[in-house]
Design a protein around this motif. Sequence first.
Motif, PDB file in Angstrom:
ATOM      1  N   ARG A 108      26.655  80.945 -46.525  1.00 29.10           N
ATOM      2  CA  ARG A 108      25.922  79.673 -46.506  1.00 29.10           C
ATOM      3  C   ARG A 108      26.441  78.768 -45.399  1.00 29.10           C
ATOM      4  O   ARG A 108      25.668  78.161 -44.658  1.00 29.10           O
TER       5      ARG A 108
ATOM      6  N   TYR B 218      23.100  83.817 -39.141  1.00 26.35           N
ATOM      7  CA  TYR B 218      22.642  84.476 -40.358  1.00 26.35           C
ATOM      8  C   TYR B 218      23.300  85.859 -40.462  1.00 26.35           C
ATOM      9  O   TYR B 218      22.853  86.812 -39.840  1.00 26.35           O
TER      10      TYR B 218
ATOM     11  N   GLU C  64      24.485  89.367 -42.091  1.00 24.48           N
ATOM     12  CA  GLU C  64      24.043  90.332 -43.093  1.00 24.48           C
ATOM     13  C   GLU C  64      25.102  90.360 -44.200  1.00 24.48           C
ATOM     14  O   GLU C  64      26.293  90.525 -43.924  1.00 24.48           O
TER      15      GLU C  64
ATOM     16  N   TYR D 275      26.189  91.456 -48.354  1.00 24.82           N
ATOM     17  CA  TYR D 275      25.971  92.296 -49.533  1.00 24.82           C
ATOM     18  C   TYR D 275      26.805  91.762 -50.690  1.00 24.82           C
ATOM     19  O   TYR D 275      28.029  91.690 -50.605  1.00 24.82           O
TER      20      TYR D 275
ATOM     21  N   ASN E  91      16.712  78.869 -45.457  1.00 26.28           N
ATOM     22  CA  ASN E  91      15.477  79.618 -45.747  1.00 26.28           C
ATOM     23  C   ASN E  91      15.432  80.971 -45.058  1.00 26.28           C
ATOM     24  O   ASN E  91      14.865  81.938 -45.591  1.00 26.28           O
ATOM     25  N   SER E  92      16.020  81.095 -43.878  1.00 33.79           N
ATOM     26  CA  SER E  92      15.946  82.335 -43.106  1.00 33.79           C
ATOM     27  C   SER E  92      17.048  83.326 -43.449  1.00 33.79           C
ATOM     28  O   SER E  92      17.076  84.428 -42.913  1.00 33.79           O
ATOM     29  N   TRP E  93      17.970  82.927 -44.316  1.00 32.98           N
ATOM     30  CA  TRP E  93      19.098  83.808 -44.656  1.00 32.98           C
ATOM     31  C   TRP E  93      18.880  84.380 -46.051  1.00 32.98           C
ATOM     32  O   TRP E  93      18.802  83.663 -47.034  1.00 32.98           O
ATOM     33  N   ILE E  94      18.784  85.696 -46.141  1.00 34.94           N
ATOM     34  CA  ILE E  94      18.563  86.366 -47.420  1.00 34.94           C
ATOM     35  C   ILE E  94      19.662  87.407 -47.636  1.00 34.94           C
ATOM     36  O   ILE E  94      19.594  88.503 -47.087  1.00 34.94           O
ATOM     37  N   PRO E  95      20.721  87.041 -48.418  1.00 37.15           N
ATOM     38  CA  PRO E  95      21.774  88.045 -48.650  1.00 37.15           C
ATOM     39  C   PRO E  95      21.290  89.151 -49.568  1.00 37.15           C
ATOM     40  O   PRO E  95      20.301  88.989 -50.278  1.00 37.15           O
TER      41      PRO E  95
END
Length: 204
Positions: free
Chosen positions: A137, A145, A147, A149, A200-204
Motif C-alpha cells: 500500500r 505497484y 506484484e 502474493y 485502485n490500480s494495485w491488486i495484490p
Amino acid sequence: MACLIKGVYIAEIDRQENRREDKQIAPTWWEAFHFKCIKVLEDDVDSSIFGAVFEYMGHQIESPKYVIAIRGTMIKSRTAIRDVYMDAKIALNELSHSSRCELALEAVEGIIGSTHHTNVWLAGHSLGASIALQTGRDMAKRGYYLETYLFNPPFLRLPLEKIKCRKIKDGIRFMQSFVKAGVSLVRKKTEEYDPFILLNSWIP
C-alpha cells in the motif's frame, strides 16, 4: 512464493536452534528455485528473523529479480510474545506504525533504488501478509505497484453469526450499509485524495 515464505520460517528455527551454516535447513527452500538470500529482516526487539530479501539467480524471464518474503506468527518460546504483540497491532489497526513494517518498507526502498519496481515482488503469510499488504500500500501510494502474493491474510469482522437477536443483527447490517454509503459520498467529493482511488490500480 510460498516456499520462500516457508524458508523464512525455517531460517528463524535455524537461528533458534543455533545451527551452523553448513547445518542450516532453510536454504533448501529457496535454492531449489534458484534464489539466494541476500538479506534477512530482523525484529528490533527479539532479534528474530521475520523476513528476508531474495535475489533470483536463474534464467526464467517471467520470474522476479527480487522477492521480499515475510513470515507469520510463530508460537515458539523465543518468538511467541513479540509475534502475538504484532498480531494485537493488527486488531488495533496500529500495524502500519510498527518497526517490522518500517524495516520491510526500507528493504523495498533500498532495492527499488537500484532496479525497476516491476522486478520486485512481495509475499507474506498471516501476520506477514498484513506486513506485506501495508508495504505494498505504501509503495502504491507513491506510484509503485508491486506484484504481491498474500497467503491467509488476517482480517477482522463482527461475529454476526454469534448474535442471537435478529433486531440487533439487522441494526448492525443497516449501520454497515449506512457507513458504506457515507464513505461512497465522501469519495466522490475527494477522489484526488482518497486512498481507495490511489490504490485502485494495485491488486495484490
